[in-house]
Motif scaffolding. Structure first.
Motif, PDB file in Angstrom:
ATOM      1  N   UNK A 201     -10.020  -1.779   7.551  1.00 24.08           N
ATOM      2  CA  UNK A 201      -8.979  -2.288   6.650  1.00 24.08           C
ATOM      3  C   UNK A 201      -8.226  -1.142   5.983  1.00 24.08           C
ATOM      4  N   UNK A 202      -7.114  -1.480   5.365  1.00 24.77           N
ATOM      5  CA  UNK A 202      -6.380  -0.516   4.543  1.00 24.77           C
ATOM      6  C   UNK A 202      -6.416  -1.016   3.103  1.00 24.77           C
ATOM      7  N   UNK A 203      -6.343  -0.113   2.136  1.00 26.12           N
ATOM      8  CA  UNK A 203      -6.403  -0.528   0.732  1.00 26.12           C
ATOM      9  C   UNK A 203      -5.236  -1.434   0.346  1.00 26.12           C
ATOM     10  N   UNK A 204      -5.529  -2.373  -0.534  1.00 24.81           N
ATOM     11  CA  UNK A 204      -4.503  -3.202  -1.159  1.00 24.81           C
ATOM     12  C   UNK A 204      -4.641  -3.044  -2.667  1.00 24.81           C
ATOM     13  N   UNK A 205      -3.589  -3.393  -3.369  1.00 26.81           N
ATOM     14  CA  UNK A 205      -3.551  -3.193  -4.817  1.00 26.81           C
ATOM     15  C   UNK A 205      -3.000  -4.436  -5.503  1.00 26.81           C
TER      16      UNK A 205
ATOM     17  N   UNK B 170      -1.579  -8.378   4.431  1.00 22.04           N
ATOM     18  CA  UNK B 170      -1.163  -7.646   3.228  1.00 22.04           C
ATOM     19  C   UNK B 170      -1.892  -8.137   1.981  1.00 22.04           C
ATOM     20  N   UNK B 171      -2.501  -9.313   2.040  1.00 30.14           N
ATOM     21  CA  UNK B 171      -3.250  -9.841   0.891  1.00 30.14           C
ATOM     22  C   UNK B 171      -4.619  -9.187   0.760  1.00 30.14           C
ATOM     23  N   UNK B 172      -5.227  -8.849   1.899  1.00 33.45           N
ATOM     24  CA  UNK B 172      -6.604  -8.338   1.894  1.00 33.45           C
ATOM     25  C   UNK B 172      -6.751  -6.944   2.474  1.00 33.45           C
ATOM     26  N   UNK B 173      -5.771  -6.503   3.262  1.00 34.90           N
ATOM     27  CA  UNK B 173      -5.860  -5.223   3.959  1.00 34.90           C
ATOM     28  C   UNK B 173      -6.621  -5.305   5.270  1.00 34.90           C
ATOM     29  N   UNK B 174      -7.147  -6.485   5.599  1.00 40.18           N
ATOM     30  CA  UNK B 174      -7.963  -6.662   6.800  1.00 40.18           C
ATOM     31  C   UNK B 174      -7.161  -6.352   8.067  1.00 40.18           C
TER      32      UNK B 174
ATOM     33  N   UNK C  87       3.109  -8.299  -2.437  1.00 39.21           N
ATOM     34  CA  UNK C  87       1.823  -7.669  -2.173  1.00 39.21           C
ATOM     35  C   UNK C  87       2.016  -6.168  -2.003  1.00 39.21           C
ATOM     36  N   UNK C  88       1.005  -5.414  -2.419  1.00 42.64           N
ATOM     37  CA  UNK C  88       1.025  -3.958  -2.265  1.00 42.64           C
ATOM     38  C   UNK C  88      -0.137  -3.553  -1.378  1.00 42.64           C
ATOM     39  N   UNK C  89       0.178  -2.773  -0.353  1.00 45.68           N
ATOM     40  CA  UNK C  89      -0.812  -2.319   0.606  1.00 45.68           C
ATOM     41  C   UNK C  89      -0.564  -0.836   0.867  1.00 45.68           C
ATOM     42  N   UNK C  90      -1.621  -0.113   1.187  1.00 45.17           N
ATOM     43  CA  UNK C  90      -1.432   1.293   1.543  1.00 45.17           C
ATOM     44  C   UNK C  90      -0.428   1.380   2.678  1.00 45.17           C
ATOM     45  N   UNK C  91       0.422   2.377   2.637  1.00 49.24           N
ATOM     46  CA  UNK C  91       1.466   2.515   3.653  1.00 49.24           C
ATOM     47  C   UNK C  91       0.971   3.212   4.914  1.00 49.24           C
ATOM     48  N   UNK C  92      -0.322   3.453   5.019  1.00 52.29           N
ATOM     49  CA  UNK C  92      -0.845   4.192   6.175  1.00 52.29           C
ATOM     50  C   UNK C  92      -1.756   3.327   7.030  1.00 52.29           C
ATOM     51  N   UNK C  93      -1.435   3.219   8.309  1.00 49.85           N
ATOM     52  CA  UNK C  93      -2.270   2.501   9.263  1.00 49.85           C
ATOM     53  C   UNK C  93      -3.635   3.185   9.345  1.00 49.85           C
ATOM     54  N   UNK C  94      -4.690   2.394   9.330  1.00 52.69           N
ATOM     55  CA  UNK C  94      -6.041   2.968   9.381  1.00 52.69           C
ATOM     56  C   UNK C  94      -6.399   3.484  10.767  1.00 52.69           C
ATOM     57  N   UNK C  95      -5.625   3.153  11.758  1.00 53.15           N
ATOM     58  CA  UNK C  95      -5.906   3.612  13.115  1.00 53.15           C
ATOM     59  C   UNK C  95      -5.176   4.903  13.456  1.00 53.15           C
TER      60      UNK C  95
ATOM     61  N   UNK D  31       1.694 -10.707   7.113  1.00 51.38           N
ATOM     62  CA  UNK D  31       1.183  -9.719   8.052  1.00 51.38           C
ATOM     63  C   UNK D  31       2.202  -8.604   8.248  1.00 51.38           C
ATOM     64  N   UNK D  32       1.655  -7.390   8.357  1.00 49.03           N
ATOM     65  CA  UNK D  32       2.499  -6.232   8.648  1.00 49.03           C
ATOM     66  C   UNK D  32       1.941  -5.560   9.898  1.00 49.03           C
ATOM     67  N   UNK D  33       2.839  -5.133  10.772  1.00 46.92           N
ATOM     68  CA  UNK D  33       2.431  -4.561  12.052  1.00 46.92           C
ATOM     69  C   UNK D  33       2.751  -3.079  12.115  1.00 46.92           C
ATOM     70  N   UNK D  34       1.795  -2.304  12.565  1.00 47.74           N
ATOM     71  CA  UNK D  34       2.023  -0.882  12.804  1.00 47.74           C
ATOM     72  C   UNK D  34       2.904  -0.743  14.048  1.00 47.74           C
ATOM     73  N   UNK D  35       4.009  -0.051  13.904  1.00 44.36           N
ATOM     74  CA  UNK D  35       4.958   0.059  15.014  1.00 44.36           C
ATOM     75  C   UNK D  35       4.422   0.872  16.190  1.00 44.36           C
TER      76      UNK D  35
END
Length: 106
Positions: free
Chosen positions: A84-88, A71-75, A37-45, A59-63
């Motif tokens: 959400x963050x963009x996914x590709x 990572x599938x939806x960006x939710x 899966x490809x997701x934007x590398x930037x946390x939306x928060x 799932x990916x966690x902001x440290x």
């Protein structure tokens, strides 16, 4: 769809995010089983790299503050992130992972 070469499949290790820049876009690649899966590398928060955080399944966690993203939806799955963050879209051909940056799914 316009797919561009992103990485070799062997470089995307289960349980870790691979942060990279593709055509000036910061992307994190995450592998779950046979899927990448490809997701934007930037946390939306907090605007910190998600690729520096932990990965568990899809799932990916902001440290920095612990926000988790699918990572599938960006939710955003928990606070403090609410956006959400963009996914590709991705595809795997042979040993190469391809990403379509023109088709933001979030």
């Amino acid at each position: 769809m316009t797919f561009v070469e992103a990485a070799k499949l062997g470089d995307v290790v289960k349980g870790k995010a691979l942060g990279l820049v593709i055509d000036e876009v910061d992307v994190a690649l995450v592998r779950d089983g046979d899927n990448v899966y490809a997701i934007s590398d930037w946390c939306s928060h907090a605007q910190v790299p998600l690729s520096d955080g932990d990965v568990e399944g899809c799932e990916i966690e902001c440290y920095l503050h612990g926000s988790r993203f699918d990572v599938r939806t960006g939710e955003a799955l928990n606070l403090p992130a609410t956006e959400p963050v963009p996914t590709y879209p991705t595809k795997i051909e042979g040993d190469t992972v391809w990403v379509d940056l023109s088709a933001n799914r979030s």
